[in-house]
Design a protein around this motif. Structure first.
Motif, mmCIF file in Angstrom:
data_model
loop_
_atom_site.group_PDB
_atom_site.id
_atom_site.type_symbol
_atom_site.label_atom_id
_atom_site.label_comp_id
_atom_site.label_asym_id
_atom_site.label_seq_id
_atom_site.Cartn_x
_atom_site.Cartn_y
_atom_site.Cartn_z
ATOM 1 N N THR A 77 0.840 -1.200 0.000
ATOM 2 C CA THR A 77 0.000 0.000 0.000
ATOM 3 C C THR A 77 0.872 1.246 0.000
ATOM 4 O O THR A 77 1.860 1.325 0.753
ATOM 5 C CB THR A 77 -0.918 0.016 1.242
ATOM 6 N N SER A 78 0.509 2.199 -0.813
ATOM 7 C CA SER A 78 1.269 3.453 -0.857
ATOM 8 C C SER A 78 1.008 4.266 0.406
ATOM 9 O O SER A 78 0.015 4.044 1.114
ATOM 10 C CB SER A 78 0.856 4.278 -2.079
ATOM 11 N N GLU A 79 1.902 5.198 0.688
ATOM 12 C CA GLU A 79 1.760 6.014 1.894
ATOM 13 C C GLU A 79 0.451 6.794 1.897
ATOM 14 O O GLU A 79 -0.159 7.024 2.935
ATOM 15 C CB GLU A 79 2.938 6.984 2.010
ATOM 16 N N LEU A 80 -0.003 7.199 0.716
ATOM 17 C CA LEU A 80 -1.240 7.973 0.619
ATOM 18 C C LEU A 80 -2.474 7.152 0.984
ATOM 19 O O LEU A 80 -3.504 7.700 1.375
ATOM 20 C CB LEU A 80 -1.398 8.524 -0.812
ATOM 21 N N LEU B 176 -2.454 4.563 3.268
ATOM 22 C CA LEU B 176 -2.321 3.895 4.560
ATOM 23 C C LEU B 176 -3.491 4.217 5.495
ATOM 24 O O LEU B 176 -3.926 3.367 6.266
ATOM 25 C CB LEU B 176 -0.996 4.274 5.222
ATOM 26 N N SER B 177 -3.991 5.447 5.443
ATOM 27 C CA SER B 177 -5.124 5.796 6.308
ATOM 28 C C SER B 177 -6.368 5.003 5.921
ATOM 29 O O SER B 177 -7.152 4.603 6.778
ATOM 30 C CB SER B 177 -5.406 7.297 6.228
ATOM 31 N N LEU B 178 -6.550 4.768 4.612
ATOM 32 C CA LEU B 178 -7.670 3.948 4.145
ATOM 33 C C LEU B 178 -7.517 2.512 4.637
ATOM 34 O O LEU B 178 -8.489 1.882 5.064
ATOM 35 C CB LEU B 178 -7.734 3.978 2.614
ATOM 36 N N LEU B 179 -6.290 2.008 4.593
ATOM 37 C CA LEU B 179 -6.024 0.651 5.084
ATOM 38 C C LEU B 179 -6.362 0.530 6.567
ATOM 39 O O LEU B 179 -6.919 -0.472 7.010
ATOM 40 C CB LEU B 179 -4.562 0.281 4.832
ATOM 41 N N GLU B 180 -6.019 1.558 7.330
ATOM 42 C CA GLU B 180 -6.336 1.562 8.760
ATOM 43 C C GLU B 180 -7.846 1.473 8.975
ATOM 44 O O GLU B 180 -8.320 0.768 9.866
ATOM 45 C CB GLU B 180 -5.792 2.835 9.427
ATOM 46 N N GLU B 181 -8.607 2.194 8.148
ATOM 47 C CA GLU B 181 -10.071 2.139 8.249
ATOM 48 C C GLU B 181 -10.583 0.733 7.949
ATOM 49 O O GLU B 181 -11.498 0.232 8.607
ATOM 50 C CB GLU B 181 -10.693 3.130 7.253
ATOM 51 N N LYS B 182 -9.999 0.110 6.939
ATOM 52 C CA LYS B 182 -10.413 -1.257 6.568
ATOM 53 C C LYS B 182 -10.138 -2.235 7.718
ATOM 54 O O LYS B 182 -10.966 -3.084 8.050
ATOM 55 C CB LYS B 182 -9.670 -1.704 5.317
ATOM 56 N N TRP B 183 -8.970 -2.109 8.304
ATOM 57 C CA TRP B 183 -8.581 -2.997 9.412
ATOM 58 C C TRP B 183 -9.507 -2.798 10.613
ATOM 59 O O TRP B 183 -9.936 -3.754 11.251
ATOM 60 C CB TRP B 183 -7.132 -2.732 9.783
ATOM 61 N N LYS B 184 -9.835 -1.541 10.878
ATOM 62 C CA LYS B 184 -10.743 -1.240 11.978
ATOM 63 C C LYS B 184 -12.114 -1.859 11.720
ATOM 64 O O LYS B 184 -12.718 -2.442 12.625
ATOM 65 C CB LYS B 184 -10.874 0.273 12.153
#
Length: 461
Positions: A307-310, A312-320
């Motif tokens: 995942t690109s740095e841009l 990463l916040s979306l990935l955090e939402e998915k994990w949550k």
């Protein structure tokens, strides 16, 4: 229980105990076929059953009357256990049986004494709970067993202090803390782990009112079944225990040749489950039911790597969201592919969603309509289907698999050929130099890692 290592020849004390048990079987009308016999020699473990003659499929090998079965209601302390039913309830549902065993195992007047005396030391079962913590954490690193054992020991200690000790004080005519110690209680937990029978959890929904007796058996608590627990386990078993209203019968499920050992089955058990619950393993690669767990957190970590740095916040939402959906249980793989395909399908879909897709997913609070049915999902994530999945799914599975492999003892490389465990498995001389615990741990580790290595091959970019 079956092990890959033969135990040394038993002493005369064991022979005496076995003969006394067989005499007791006659007294309680436990009927043994003339075509089989119980012995402590030439079997996979301390005791076992061998065929005297050829046996056809469907023959009854022995019959155990219900009166000979040891459980909470048949024990001398059944009245106390009934009276204290609410206090004795536990998540495992084993406490009443364990209380009964504490009394019966130490009572010289117990009607089950010839049966229970077969085991003079339950530590011989050699569950990992009897290993040192260092042995567990070193030899079984990555397998999931150390965490399971730590949980067991914590629960046993809490159960003993919170439930068992107060009842001992209240009913001192049956139990004593000096005799019925935490150590003995722990050993009896191992005994119940290894030898209990749980016929059915629930009655069959298709049963009608004419089957009330069978439905009563279906709700039975765990029980100890003399003679049935003499049979060892392998995945490719040749006998099964059948439950009837009046008795339990061991029946051959395929022809058994003269001199062959009679094996029961404890169910579809992976080697890590066999070692944790029963204290033994099947030699690699004999266990066709072997499995390995991949933590969902490893899929999350694998997603971070692609995942690109841009994003990463979306990935955090998915994990949550996956955690909120409780889609965070380990993903289980076996020889034929993913065994928890629906869960893996969800994890892969969420992690591979675009920002717009994920936004729609959140707004609809899940899948609006899934065009894949369960059979399609199972096929997609099977051994045959995995090489054909979309590229991002392959990367996620491949990355999570690598991370899981790194959690094992001596796993410094990613290739099967460089694996130290593989080298020992293929070197008979080196393998025989290992003690029994090291050998069983090796069977567990390498069985799991073999599944992971194949998964790496199937998901190569």
């Amino acid at each position: 229980m079956a092990t890959e290592v033969k135990r040394p020849k038993m002493d005369e004390g064991v022979e005496f105990r076995l003969n006394r048990f067989l005499q007791w079987c006659d007294q309680v009308c436990l009927k043994l076929s003339e075509k089989v016999y119980v012995t402590h020699e030439g079997t996979a473990a301390e005791y076992g059953m061998l065929a005297k003659d050829d046996i056809e499929e469907g023959e009854v090998l022995f019959t155990v009357p219900r009166e000979a079965i040891l459980h909470e209601e048949s024990s001398k302390v059944s009245g106390v256990l009934d009276k204290e039913e609410e206090i004795l309830k536990s998540a495992s549902n084993w406490v009443p049986l364990l209380m009964a065993l504490l009394h019966e195992y130490t009572s010289s007047q117990s009607r089950w004494r010839p049966y229970l005396s077969l085991w003079d030391d339950f530590r011989k079962l050699d569950h990992p709970m009897f290993w040192s913590k260092d042995e567990r954490d070193t030899l079984l690193k990555g397998t999931g067993i150390p965490k399971a054992v730590d949980t067991d020991l914590d629960n046993i200690s809490k159960e003993y202090s919170d439930v068992i000790l107060p009842l001992m004080t209240k009913y001192s005519e049956y139990w004593s803390p000096q005799t019925h110690t935490l150590e003995l209680y722990t050993q009896l937990v191992a005994f119940v782990m290894a030898y209990r029978f749980e016929p059915f959890q629930e009655p069959d929904e298709d049963d009608d009112d004419d089957n009330e007796d069978e439905q009563e058996i279906a709700s039975s608590p765990p029980m100890m079944v003399p003679m049935a627990d003499m049979l060892n386990h392998i995945a490719n078993h040749n006998a099964n225990l059948e439950f009837t209203p009046d008795s339990l019968k061991m029946v051959s499920v395929r022809p058994i040749c003269k001199g062959e050992e009679v094996f029961n089955t404890y169910g579809q058990m992976a080697n890590w489950q066999l070692l944790h619950m029963y204290g033994f393993t099947e030699p690699f690669p004999n266990n066709s039911n072997d499995t390995v767990d991949i933590p969902v957190s490893n899929f999350y970590k694998a997603a971070q790597g692609i995942t690109s740095e841009l994003e990463l916040s979306l990935l955090e939402e998915k994990w949550k969201m996956l955690n909120e959906m409780e889609e965070n249980k380990p993903i289980i793989f076996g020889e034929q592919g993913c065994l928890t395909d629906t869960a893996l399908n969800t994890v892969l879909k969420v992690f591979s969603m675009s920002k717009e897709e994920f936004s729609d997913f959140k707004e609809s609070e899940g899948w609006e309509e899934d065009d894949e049915n369960e059979e399609d999902t199972a096929l997609t994530l099977s051994k045959e289907g995995l090489p054909k999945v979309q590229a991002i799914w392959k990367k996620l599975i491949h990355g999570a698999t690598k991370l899981t492999l790194h959690g094992y003892k001596d796993s410094k490389n990613e290739g099967r050929e460089d694996d130290p465990d593989k080298m020992i498995m293929e070197n008979k001389e080196a393998f025989t130099k290992l003690n029994s615990r090291q050998q069983r741990a090796l069977h567990v580790r390498y069985g799991q890692k073999s599944i992971l290595y194949e998964l790496l091959e199937l998901t190569k970019p």
